[in-house]
Design a protein around this motif. Structure first.
Motif, PDB file in Angstrom:
ATOM      1  N   PHE A 105       0.847  -1.189   0.000  1.00  0.00           N
ATOM      2  CA  PHE A 105       0.000   0.000   0.000  1.00  0.00           C
ATOM      3  C   PHE A 105       0.881   1.238   0.000  1.00  0.00           C
ATOM      4  O   PHE A 105       1.820   1.335   0.790  1.00  0.00           O
ATOM      5  N   VAL A 124      -9.107  -8.138  -9.750  1.00  0.00           N
ATOM      6  CA  VAL A 124     -10.270  -7.276  -9.519  1.00  0.00           C
ATOM      7  C   VAL A 124      -9.731  -5.947  -9.024  1.00  0.00           C
ATOM      8  O   VAL A 124      -8.709  -5.899  -8.346  1.00  0.00           O
ATOM      9  N   SER A 143     -10.936  -1.525  -8.158  1.00  0.00           N
ATOM     10  CA  SER A 143     -11.955  -0.477  -8.138  1.00  0.00           C
ATOM     11  C   SER A 143     -11.298   0.845  -7.787  1.00  0.00           C
ATOM     12  O   SER A 143     -10.161   0.879  -7.314  1.00  0.00           O
ATOM     13  N   ILE A 203     -11.957   3.249  -5.371  1.00  0.00           N
ATOM     14  CA  ILE A 203     -12.718   3.568  -4.169  1.00  0.00           C
ATOM     15  C   ILE A 203     -12.033   4.663  -3.363  1.00  0.00           C
ATOM     16  O   ILE A 203     -12.654   5.368  -2.575  1.00  0.00           O
ATOM     17  N   THR A 209      -7.426   0.449  -5.985  1.00  0.00           N
ATOM     18  CA  THR A 209      -7.458  -0.645  -5.024  1.00  0.00           C
ATOM     19  C   THR A 209      -7.613  -1.913  -5.838  1.00  0.00           C
ATOM     20  O   THR A 209      -8.485  -1.964  -6.715  1.00  0.00           O
ATOM     21  N   VAL A 216      -6.884  -6.450  -6.149  1.00  0.00           N
ATOM     22  CA  VAL A 216      -6.398  -7.751  -5.678  1.00  0.00           C
ATOM     23  C   VAL A 216      -6.158  -8.621  -6.899  1.00  0.00           C
ATOM     24  O   VAL A 216      -7.030  -8.728  -7.770  1.00  0.00           O
ATOM     25  N   LYS A 226      -2.203  -7.687  -2.917  1.00  0.00           N
ATOM     26  CA  LYS A 226      -3.158  -6.621  -2.588  1.00  0.00           C
ATOM     27  C   LYS A 226      -2.471  -5.265  -2.737  1.00  0.00           C
ATOM     28  O   LYS A 226      -1.388  -5.075  -2.193  1.00  0.00           O
ATOM     29  N   ARG A 261      -3.665   4.134  -1.124  1.00  0.00           N
ATOM     30  CA  ARG A 261      -3.711   4.964   0.084  1.00  0.00           C
ATOM     31  C   ARG A 261      -3.784   4.152   1.377  1.00  0.00           C
ATOM     32  O   ARG A 261      -4.745   3.437   1.630  1.00  0.00           O
ATOM     33  N   VAL A 318      -3.199   5.616   5.062  1.00  0.00           N
ATOM     34  CA  VAL A 318      -2.875   6.905   5.686  1.00  0.00           C
ATOM     35  C   VAL A 318      -1.779   6.803   6.745  1.00  0.00           C
ATOM     36  O   VAL A 318      -1.183   7.813   7.124  1.00  0.00           O
ATOM     37  N   LYS A 339     -14.149   4.618   6.277  1.00  0.00           N
ATOM     38  CA  LYS A 339     -14.951   3.700   5.483  1.00  0.00           C
ATOM     39  C   LYS A 339     -14.100   2.499   5.069  1.00  0.00           C
ATOM     40  O   LYS A 339     -12.969   2.655   4.616  1.00  0.00           O
ATOM     41  N   ALA A 340     -14.657   1.302   5.192  1.00  0.00           N
ATOM     42  CA  ALA A 340     -13.936   0.090   4.811  1.00  0.00           C
ATOM     43  C   ALA A 340     -13.662   0.077   3.312  1.00  0.00           C
ATOM     44  O   ALA A 340     -14.505   0.516   2.517  1.00  0.00           O
ATOM     45  N   GLU A 341     -12.486  -0.423   2.930  1.00  0.00           N
ATOM     46  CA  GLU A 341     -12.148  -0.504   1.505  1.00  0.00           C
ATOM     47  C   GLU A 341     -11.661  -1.899   1.078  1.00  0.00           C
ATOM     48  O   GLU A 341     -12.084  -2.413   0.063  1.00  0.00           O
ATOM     49  N   LEU A 342     -10.774  -2.479   1.868  1.00  0.00           N
ATOM     50  CA  LEU A 342     -10.141  -3.736   1.446  1.00  0.00           C
ATOM     51  C   LEU A 342      -9.980  -4.646   2.666  1.00  0.00           C
ATOM     52  O   LEU A 342      -9.246  -4.341   3.587  1.00  0.00           O
ATOM     53  N   SER A 347      -9.121  -8.417   4.343  1.00  0.00           N
ATOM     54  CA  SER A 347      -8.282  -9.592   4.086  1.00  0.00           C
ATOM     55  C   SER A 347      -8.405 -10.574   5.248  1.00  0.00           C
ATOM     56  O   SER A 347      -8.166 -10.207   6.394  1.00  0.00           O
ATOM     57  N   THR A 368     -14.958 -14.872  -6.776  1.00  0.00           N
ATOM     58  CA  THR A 368     -14.002 -15.496  -7.688  1.00  0.00           C
ATOM     59  C   THR A 368     -13.045 -16.357  -6.873  1.00  0.00           C
ATOM     60  O   THR A 368     -12.443 -15.859  -5.927  1.00  0.00           O
ATOM     61  N   THR A 411     -11.746 -14.065  -3.951  1.00  0.00           N
ATOM     62  CA  THR A 411     -11.877 -12.610  -3.993  1.00  0.00           C
ATOM     63  C   THR A 411     -13.350 -12.239  -4.104  1.00  0.00           C
ATOM     64  O   THR A 411     -14.075 -12.831  -4.901  1.00  0.00           O
ATOM     65  N   THR A 468     -16.150  -9.043  -4.569  1.00  0.00           N
ATOM     66  CA  THR A 468     -16.338  -7.624  -4.882  1.00  0.00           C
ATOM     67  C   THR A 468     -17.707  -7.182  -4.381  1.00  0.00           C
ATOM     68  O   THR A 468     -18.649  -7.984  -4.337  1.00  0.00           O
ATOM     69  N   ASP A 506     -20.340  -1.296  -3.888  1.00  0.00           N
ATOM     70  CA  ASP A 506     -19.793   0.057  -3.761  1.00  0.00           C
ATOM     71  C   ASP A 506     -18.289   0.124  -4.015  1.00  0.00           C
ATOM     72  O   ASP A 506     -17.648   1.117  -3.694  1.00  0.00           O
ATOM     73  N   GLY A 507     -17.720  -0.931  -4.596  1.00  0.00           N
ATOM     74  CA  GLY A 507     -16.307  -0.891  -4.948  1.00  0.00           C
ATOM     75  C   GLY A 507     -15.381  -1.525  -3.928  1.00  0.00           C
ATOM     76  O   GLY A 507     -14.194  -1.701  -4.196  1.00  0.00           O
ATOM     77  N   ARG A 508     -15.914  -1.883  -2.768  1.00  0.00           N
ATOM     78  CA  ARG A 508     -15.054  -2.556  -1.790  1.00  0.00           C
ATOM     79  C   ARG A 508     -14.631  -3.933  -2.304  1.00  0.00           C
ATOM     80  O   ARG A 508     -15.308  -4.519  -3.162  1.00  0.00           O
ATOM     81  N   ILE A 509     -13.524  -4.426  -1.757  1.00  0.00           N
ATOM     82  CA  ILE A 509     -12.993  -5.728  -2.166  1.00  0.00           C
ATOM     83  C   ILE A 509     -12.624  -6.508  -0.905  1.00  0.00           C
ATOM     84  O   ILE A 509     -12.183  -5.922   0.088  1.00  0.00           O
ATOM     85  N   VAL A 563     -10.638 -10.360   0.315  1.00  0.00           N
ATOM     86  CA  VAL A 563      -9.921 -11.545  -0.141  1.00  0.00           C
ATOM     87  C   VAL A 563      -9.774 -12.498   1.046  1.00  0.00           C
ATOM     88  O   VAL A 563      -9.503 -12.070   2.168  1.00  0.00           O
ATOM     89  N   LEU A 609      -8.385  -2.575   5.650  1.00  0.00           N
ATOM     90  CA  LEU A 609      -7.916  -1.241   5.301  1.00  0.00           C
ATOM     91  C   LEU A 609      -9.123  -0.346   5.070  1.00  0.00           C
ATOM     92  O   LEU A 609     -10.033  -0.702   4.316  1.00  0.00           O
ATOM     93  N   SER A 667     -10.502   4.035   4.845  1.00  0.00           N
ATOM     94  CA  SER A 667     -10.079   5.336   4.322  1.00  0.00           C
ATOM     95  C   SER A 667      -9.212   6.094   5.312  1.00  0.00           C
ATOM     96  O   SER A 667      -8.440   6.963   4.932  1.00  0.00           O
TER      97      SER A 667
END
Lengths: 331, 331, 331, 331
Positions: free
Chosen positions: B150, B192, B194, B196, B209, B211, B225, B229, B231, C141-144, C146, C190, C213, C215, C218-221, C223, C241, C243
């Motif tokens: 990241f 995959v 996106s 986001i 973002t 994977v 992965k 971003r 932070v 906000k959640a994004e990725l 694992s 997937t 994986t 999806t 809203d674009g979150r992923i 794995v 991960l 924001s």
């Protein structure tokens, strides 16, 4: 641009040479050493001249000297350099004799020349961050300080015999660290020590394992643990309990790899010795010296600091013999 | 002593200049840059000359060039340098076009000139120790590799638009890391992704973002992965499950200080970005190149390695669009 | 006081018996098992009666049943228990057949009877604290997401053959964990998988190593990584991960001892398997069920949750065969 | 099956009740307490009887008593129980008076009755693993022991006044831990202490922060640090440097969650106090007692151990007043 003469081209002199040459505001112009070839080879690498230390001290074009010679020459060189109008960064300890160090201070204190003692650990990023967090009030008021300082392996007994003893040679760093963190000298010093790592060290009149307890006027307490041998590497940790929390600074590790198998989880050892651990600290230290001298700001470690640590070492040496606490003011 | 010309005096060129000049077996003799002042200033610092890149390439006294220019010039410069009989260390990626990179390989592979691609992470002490432990059989046979990578913050959208996309610009490092650890390219690539973190990145046709899953001929699996971003800083970790254990290499932290209060225990973040994290890796990388060239030993990262990673990036770019796995052999 | 009948006196039934008996608001009154002696011995330990499951289901004095029998009986027992007016806590999975599980939901959803599915990991203090931190907005906000979930050793191939396959038998926990953290089901699934731990598992039509994986709309992923074998113990970690930061929950270790020697630093392994790791979670889970039933508050894990995870498992099973992503809505 | 009477139904008595009742080889048959209702309520929960302590001691059907009453009753109850032919597990300390404790030993030592003192920390899995690793020779010969033991918050000053002082009330656990690890009592005890957490503790004649140094006949050294206040929780760590390495046992944390944000990385605190931290230790302790009594094997902690720790506490109390080392043999 600070023009610097380096006195001493041994192991620690070589470390300083890189940092003097690499700093944006300093240049290495001359190097001296009792072994002439050592001075020449180091000087050549950085486009400097190999000269005698007297030559360097008498050269008005040189602004500052870094004293990295053997301990018994420190006081003399500080006095000469100050008399010659130079700023001085001198490796620790100031002297093995507290009286001699005090005389050095007396001879130089009215000169106005900047003299800094090379207690490198104050500039370690980990301990520096700790002191800054304490100063920022992040754990309230300090109450109980604990310093762990183990070398990877004892030096030869021949070295031990001329070292001034564990308290002056090794723990002096930790006495300065206590002063750095506590911001005041202790009132009493109580030491216990033994030669459990190597009996020959005991036969030479020294100890290789020791614990020193310090008490402060306001009730604070500090404890320092030293061992000449930690087979897993250089173990340098500081921990400070305060009224609102605990600060803890640990070792730098060789790498971040960990391995999990049926036998357990294994990870890397601390970096091997002071050159590996404190290389970044020497860079920060040199920057502090250059900045202080060129900008006329107070130096981070003074000759008085060097003497304070030396007095604590003398008190500890005495206490370890008698078993009784030594009041620092009585020295 | 390897006489080196540096093509490109930007941020990464400056990092390399220090290492070229500081290495015992190499000298920095010339620097070029499209911004003439940048070349002059960097050259002056190390006693080198500022020259045009053609001058450097045509100078028979120069043994090797380090290509640290913009990506679109890499293939051309590699070809010219090889034709001029120079050893080459070229920053990653070889090219944004797989076809162009393959043409570069075709044009240079019979020359016998050493060409190395600057995948710096292979030389990171943490990942290096991991690969060595795997090679030594410490966790048996590799089965499942996981790479987390990241960045602290996304680059400007203007950069995104010319970057070749996340898979070619950012994940290419991780594709090479997978090749480094697995010792073979994958069979299929499934991606995959996106946008986001920043919808404008999506509008520019890229993702921020992603994977990617890789499958290998012998049943091994890898997963990568990426996020533009994190932070809290540069997050660079690799983990490998094998038949007899797990290897895990983590981040370098700013310092080892921890603070315990009523609010919990807090500690330092990972170092901020690649210059902080991989500074030691660049030193090791340069040493690997110098040693390989001067001693005639195989280079650690070849042009073929650069092309393999680029092909994986192209496959991932395609798969992220279609959702379907891409067979690498079909590219 | 909730009067509870326990259906199933095997390994997991015994864990539940302790918690039912030890809870301040519940009593264990009856135990059934296909092995009569097992029911008798467990019942005796807690002053309960050994009875047939029909007896238990038909006893109006029993308020709730805990279903800890073999998977193929779950749907039937849930339906019977609900029809008999009992609250139900049923071990996961609801069923190996998605159609059967959906029928079970259809048959029970209008009853108003509380039915909870035993996804124990939601009640693990580490994962629970993670979900709470996310819900409190601590990383934005959640994004990725694992999820790493490795068993210490594969089960016998005979078990594999009747297990429904890795995705339904093992990864179903991780699908529910994804739902717990993400708060919504994914859009696509997937999967890649292989039988690299034990080829006989492959011959039985299953995989032992897999990466899935997911999806989201809203674009979150997300794995998920699974392996049937991590020789160092039960490896259960989740990382998310967002924001504004990263949350990471790790393993419970056998102890906190570390040993530093010349060979490196070694420490304890993760606890061996789910009984060691999740024992505290089972206590929290039972408390959540008792509280929900007695106080009439919503249950933490519903039958719908069980079906959602099962659908994801079915999608993954399909995707692993075809290589292509499966859209969950198409199932 | 060991039939057990529990003397004392307070906080720690309740912890023991669970373990007595839950152990496969022991039954709780009777409970006494100066507060009759407390005994009745605890007895009811486990199907035991509430009786007077004399009744329990005089009942020949009872095999063993667990003494969890106030400290001033310990010696009397041990003597009575032994005279009545019962095995005894008595909470620490044996007594606040060293003389009284020695008299208790004199009165009971020829009885042949098993008497164990409840130094729970020896049974902590972390410290237990440490002692086992030392005993197995994993770090060679012990040289320097360091014990950190901080309570989360000081008790009321009213408690302090009757506690016997920090060394007898709190550090006594650490004296026993030193004995557990070092396998021999020290020769000298040197203490410093202050009332820096709460001056009222000083006015009551006690200290709240203390460091004690122990020396051993063979040159080994130990140091113990105590504070009545660590706002981040119960801090219980032991570290032992040996000739071939270092063993270190740390705290149990509330959970394994970590959070990385721009502000840094934060993780959970140590568990709050001794009930949270040492709950597993109490289970192991009870098992050690039951096994020792029923199988006739040596008990893990003897009355002599209790007296040894008490003597060290008395020596430390004296040394903290005088500043001078106290030789244990002189007491």
């Amino acid at each position: 641009m600070l023009k610097v003469g380096l006195l001493g081209a041994g192991r620690i002199g070589q470390v300083h040479a890189v940092n003097i040459a690499g700093h944006a505001r300093s240049t290495l112009v001359a190097v001296s050493d009792v072994v002439e070839g050592a001075a020449q080879s180091l000087a050549a690498k950085y486009g400097a001249q190999a000269r005698s230390s007297d030559d360097i001290l008498n050269d008005p074009a040189i602004d500052a000297v870094l004293v990295a010679t053997s301990t018994d020459t420190h006081s003399d060189l500080i006095e000469k350099a100050v008399a010659a109008g130079k700023a001085v960064l001198c490796e620790k300890p100031v002297d093995l004799s507290l009286a001699r160090a005090k005389a050095c201070l007396a001879a130089t204190k009215d000169s106005g020349q900047p003299v800094m003692i090379g207690f490198n650990r104050r500039f370690d990023p980990n301990f520096g961050a700790m002191q800054a967090a304490l100063a920022a009030g992040e754990i309230g008021k300090a109450e109980l300080l604990s310093i762990t300082s183990f070398d990877p392996a004892p030096p030869p007994v021949s070295y031990i015999k001329v070292s001034g003893g564990l308290f002056r040679d090794m723990m002096i760093h930790d006495f300065d660290m206590a002063n750095f963190m506590m911001g005041a000298p202790p009132v009493t010093v109580t030491a216990v020590g033994s030669a459990i790592v190597n009996p020959e060290i005991g036969e030479a009149g020294d100890v290789d394992t020791a614990v020193v307890t310090l008490t402060y006027a306001d009730g604070r307490i500090a404890v320092i643990k030293n061992s000449r041998r930690a087979v897993y590497g250089y173990d340098q940790r500081v921990e400070l309990l305060g009224s609102e929390g605990l600060l803890s600074a640990g070792n730098m590790l060789e790498n971040t790899l960990s391995k999990s198998t049926v036998a357990g989880v294994s990870s890397a050892k601390p970096t091997y010795f002071f050159l590996e651990r404190y290389m970044p600290a020497y860079v920060v230290e040199w920057n502090a010296f250059v900045t202080g001298v060129l900008d006329g700001t107070p130096l981070a470690v003074t000759l008085e600091d060097g003497i304070s640590a030396l007095a604590m070492a003398e008190a500890a040496t005495l206490s370890a013999k008698t078993g009784a606490p030594v009041t620092l003011a009585d020295l």
